[in-house]
Structures are given as structure tokens and as C-alpha cells.
Design a protein around this motif. Structure first.
Motif, PDB file in Angstrom:
ATOM      1  N   LYS A   1      76.814  10.435  63.055  1.00 43.91           N
ATOM      2  CA  LYS A   1      75.865   9.837  62.132  1.00 43.91           C
ATOM      3  C   LYS A   1      74.599   9.442  62.883  1.00 43.91           C
ATOM      4  CE  LYS A   1      77.049   7.357  58.823  1.00 43.91           C
ATOM      5  NZ  LYS A   1      77.493   6.323  57.886  1.00 43.91           N
ATOM      6  N   ALA A   2      73.488   9.531  62.186  1.00 43.59           N
ATOM      7  CA  ALA A   2      72.224   9.121  62.775  1.00 43.59           C
ATOM      8  C   ALA A   2      71.996   7.663  62.392  1.00 43.59           C
ATOM      9  CB  ALA A   2      71.092  10.000  62.263  1.00 43.59           C
ATOM     10  N   LEU A   3      72.429   6.760  63.258  1.00 46.04           N
ATOM     11  CA  LEU A   3      72.285   5.333  62.995  1.00 46.04           C
ATOM     12  C   LEU A   3      70.906   4.865  63.447  1.00 46.04           C
ATOM     13  CD1 LEU A   3      75.814   4.184  64.179  1.00 46.04           C
ATOM     14  CD2 LEU A   3      75.022   4.459  61.833  1.00 46.04           C
ATOM     15  N   LYS A   4      70.243   4.131  62.586  1.00 46.59           N
ATOM     16  CA  LYS A   4      68.872   3.718  62.861  1.00 46.59           C
ATOM     17  C   LYS A   4      68.834   2.525  63.812  1.00 46.59           C
ATOM     18  CE  LYS A   4      67.051   5.305  58.415  1.00 46.59           C
ATOM     19  NZ  LYS A   4      66.311   4.929  57.190  1.00 46.59           N
ATOM     20  N   ARG A   5      67.875   2.576  64.727  1.00 42.43           N
ATOM     21  CA  ARG A   5      67.649   1.465  65.639  1.00 42.43           C
ATOM     22  C   ARG A   5      66.633   0.499  65.024  1.00 42.43           C
ATOM     23  NH1 ARG A   5      70.714   5.740  67.389  1.00 42.43           N
ATOM     24  NH2 ARG A   5      71.266   5.574  69.594  1.00 42.43           N
ATOM     25  N   LYS A   6      66.790  -0.784  65.354  1.00 42.14           N
ATOM     26  CA  LYS A   6      65.811  -1.778  64.922  1.00 42.14           C
ATOM     27  C   LYS A   6      64.731  -1.895  65.991  1.00 42.14           C
ATOM     28  CE  LYS A   6      68.966  -4.601  62.142  1.00 42.14           C
ATOM     29  NZ  LYS A   6      69.577  -5.937  61.975  1.00 42.14           N
ATOM     30  N   VAL A   7      63.486  -1.718  65.566  1.00 43.89           N
ATOM     31  CA  VAL A   7      62.360  -1.749  66.498  1.00 43.89           C
ATOM     32  C   VAL A   7      61.319  -2.741  66.001  1.00 43.89           C
ATOM     33  CG1 VAL A   7      60.470  -0.428  67.509  1.00 43.89           C
ATOM     34  CG2 VAL A   7      62.710   0.633  67.250  1.00 43.89           C
ATOM     35  N   ALA A   8      60.878  -3.603  66.880  1.00 36.97           N
ATOM     36  CA  ALA A   8      59.808  -4.558  66.574  1.00 36.97           C
ATOM     37  C   ALA A   8      58.578  -4.190  67.395  1.00 36.97           C
ATOM     38  CB  ALA A   8      60.250  -5.977  66.899  1.00 36.97           C
ATOM     39  N   ILE A   9      57.440  -4.075  66.730  1.00 35.08           N
ATOM     40  CA  ILE A   9      56.183  -3.845  67.447  1.00 35.08           C
ATOM     41  C   ILE A   9      55.600  -5.214  67.755  1.00 35.08           C
ATOM     42  CG2 ILE A   9      53.922  -2.744  67.383  1.00 35.08           C
ATOM     43  CD1 ILE A   9      55.007  -0.744  65.419  1.00 35.08           C
ATOM     44  N   GLY A  10      55.744  -5.601  69.008  1.00 30.00           N
ATOM     45  CA  GLY A  10      55.403  -6.956  69.386  1.00 30.00           C
ATOM     46  C   GLY A  10      53.928  -7.273  69.332  1.00 30.00           C
ATOM     47  N   ARG A  11      53.125  -6.339  69.784  1.00 25.51           N
ATOM     48  CA  ARG A  11      51.693  -6.626  69.840  1.00 25.51           C
ATOM     49  C   ARG A  11      50.954  -5.325  70.081  1.00 25.51           C
ATOM     50  NH1 ARG A  11      51.491 -10.103  74.139  1.00 25.51           N
ATOM     51  NH2 ARG A  11      51.317  -8.361  75.579  1.00 25.51           N
ATOM     52  N   PHE A  12      49.811  -5.179  69.450  1.00 21.80           N
ATOM     53  CA  PHE A  12      48.923  -4.051  69.734  1.00 21.80           C
ATOM     54  C   PHE A  12      47.511  -4.619  69.828  1.00 21.80           C
ATOM     55  CE2 PHE A  12      47.810   0.135  70.401  1.00 21.80           C
ATOM     56  CZ  PHE A  12      48.893   0.989  70.238  1.00 21.80           C
ATOM     57  N   SER A  13      47.018  -4.704  71.024  1.00 21.31           N
ATOM     58  CA  SER A  13      45.746  -5.386  71.267  1.00 21.31           C
ATOM     59  C   SER A  13      44.648  -4.403  71.640  1.00 21.31           C
ATOM     60  CB  SER A  13      45.915  -6.419  72.394  1.00 21.31           C
ATOM     61  OG  SER A  13      46.348  -5.782  73.582  1.00 21.31           O
TER      62      SER A  13
END
Length: 309
Positions: A39-51
Motif C-alpha cells: 500500500k502507498a501510505l501517505k507521509r505527514k509533511v509540515a512546511i516549516g518556513r519558506f523565507s
């Protein structure tokens, strides 16, 4: 003679009928059960900052918290990662606070609630006009160049597992011949295209780094009522799925770098999902039951579940 002819004819007809009745046996196709498919289990990703680390668009009243170029890059990266279908993107309004905690403590990253965190910045941005004047024609080229830097952090360890920079450019040409032809002011969409071109070069590596390691989740509760682990339906988990239970490996410190390294753990059992719940990706959970092995219910922090490859 005539009798021999009829006998020969009968033999030929009989042989033809036998050939037509020849049966070829075909082995039935093997079916793969649901539990055997990957199964293709989705990862949780947080974009912390883009400056925006450049001086472009930073006037007297520049507001770092509302930097339009940084938000522009963040939106482009979010769209590309979401389009891959491999991630659940988390929006964290308190990300700056969490990053500060992570920098000052060894386990601050654990509070982010994601598997991976992305920190990005625009390191270079510029635009220019190039003109080419000939006897009867004039060509004007508007060009934008941008450079984007990305760092990918494994939240479970706090280590940067991928870091890279890429450059992108976009241009638009207008031409006039003997005063006739297109004329255009600066095209603001060139900024989007240049930043998007730079990010596109990094997205594939981000996806590969995030999916190279097996998907994992952690035990939340273990009592007589239920055994609960993190992760739910939005990540691709469904009733009947099975996962390996792993014990965490020993932590050792590298004397050369001073970084703590977690050694590989070992399999101690297997669980099966009996129910899923939760209203949001951050609050989702799964109820499991052990079908093999067992763990120490008082030391849940020393175990996690992992997808079966």
C-alpha cells in the motif's frame, strides 16, 4: 480399390476430428490477496518556513511575517507535493515557536506532529531586460532568475536528511518590425514561473527521500479497552491492514560529531487494524490487535509499527 479409398478417407476424417478436439490447458491466474499487496501510505509533511533571503521587494515597510514572495514559494511547493498524492500536508500556525523549541532542546521536533519537515528559502532573485535592435526590427526579452534552497528534516531524529539548491528562469520575448508588433510591460507571472522551475528540480528528490524509509506510526495507548496507534484513513490505513511491530534500537553518540544515532531496531510482533477513527489528519488514529508477539505496555515509547515491504 474403391473400398481402400473409402477406408483411407475415413482415417483422414477421423484424424481431423481428433485434431479439432485437442484441448490446451491454461493454468488459472494467481490472485493476490489484499494483505499481500503493497500500500502507498501517505507521509505527514509540515512546511516549516519558506523565507525570502534576498533584498528583492524589501522596502522601508517590509513585513517579514507577510512576505509575499515567501508565501508564493510556499504555495508552489505545497501544490507540487500535494499533486504527487504521497503526502498529507500539515498547516502549523505555531511553527516558528516549535522551531525555536527544536533548536533549544533535543526533542523539540517531536511536537511538530509530522514525519518530515521542510524548511525553504529563496536565496537569489533578479530580473532583467535584454534588447536587440536591428535595422528594421527590435526584440525585447524580459527574464527572471530565481534560486531556491530546501532542507528536509526527519522529525523523529531532528537530522537534516536532504539539502539542496536549484535555479530556475523564465523569459518572455516581444518583437516589433518597423514599429509594428507586440509591446509589453514587465510580466509579473514570470516570478511565479522562475520560482516554480527551481522548486520543480527539487520536488522529485524530496519525494524520494521521504518515501525511501518505511512508513511508521507510534503507539498512543495500550489498555484493556483498546490498543491505539497514530495514523488513520487519510494516510491510507484501512481495516484489515497488518503492520510489523518494531522495538527502537539503542541510542549511541558519535564522538566525532556529537550527534546521537539510533541503531536499527528489531521486529517483536505483528498487529492488525480493526478500526480507524479521527476527524482530522492530525487527530486520526487506528485501533489494532496483536496477531503475533507482544510488547511491554508500560514502555510504549520504545516501540513503533512499520509497513510491511
Amino acid at each position: 480399390m474403391r473400398r481402400y479409398f473409402f477406408i483411407l478417407l475415413f482415417i483422414c476424417i477421423a484424424g481431423g476430428i481428433h485434431a479439432q478436439r485437442e484441448v490446451i490447458e491454461v493454468e488459472p491466474a494467481t490472485t493476490v490477496s489484499h494483505s499481500e499487496t503493497s500500500k502507498a501510505l501517505k507521509r505527514k509533511v509540515a512546511i516549516g518556513r519558506f523565507s525570502n533571503e534576498t533584498q528583492y521587494a524589501k522596502g522601508l515597510f517590509y513585513d517579514k511575517e507577510n512576505d509575499p514572495m515567501g508565501k508564493q514559494a510556499l504555495d508552489i511547493l505545497s501544490s507540487k507535493l500535494a499533486a504527487s498524492g504521497k503526502f498529507i500536508l500539515l498547516e502549523r500556525n505555531d511553527m516558528d515557536k516549535l522551531l525555536a523549541e527544536a533548536a533549544s532542546s533535543g526533542n523539540g521536533f517531536q511536537k511538530i506532529g509530522a514525519d518530515y519537515m521542510i524548511i525553504g528559502s529563496i536565496t537569489q532573485f533578479g530580473r532583467k531586460n535584454i534588447g536587440n535592435v536591428k535595422l528594421f526590427s527590435t526584440t525585447k526579452t524580459q527574464m527572471v532568475e530565481a534560486a531556491v534552497s530546501i532542507r528536509l528534516v526527519d522529525v523523529s531524529t531532528g537530522l537534516i536528511i536532504y539539502s539542496d539548491e536549484a535555479k530556475g528562469e523564465a523569459e518572455m520575448k516581444t518583437k516589433t518590425t518597423m514599429g509594428v508588433g507586440g509591446r509589453a510591460d514587465f510580466d509579473a507571472t514570470l516570478s511565479d514561473k522562475a520560482i516554480s522551475a527551481a522548486i520543480s528540480q527539487l520536488v522529485e528528490n524530496i519525494i524520494n527521500k521521504c518515501t525511501n524509509k518505511p512508513w511508521k506510526a507510534y503507539f498512543l495507548s495500550y489498555d484493556s479497552d483498546a490498543i491505539i496507534v497514530s495514523g488513520g484513513a487519510s494516510q491510507g490505513i484501512s481495516v484489515g491492514d497488518t503492520f510489523i511491530v518494531m522495538s527502537k534500537g539503542k541510542n549511541v553518540k558519535n564522538p566525532q560529531t556529537g550527534i546521537n544515532i539510533e541503531l536499527p531496531g528489531k521486529a517483536v510482533g505483528k498487529v492488525k487494524v480493526t478500526a480507524v477513527g479521527g476527524d482530522t489528519p492530525e487527530a486520526e488514529y487506528s485501533i489494532v490487535t496483536f496477531i503475533e508477539g507482544a510488547i511491554d505496555a508500560t514502555q510504549l515509547q520504545n516501540y513503533f509499527i512499520e509497513e510491511i515491504k
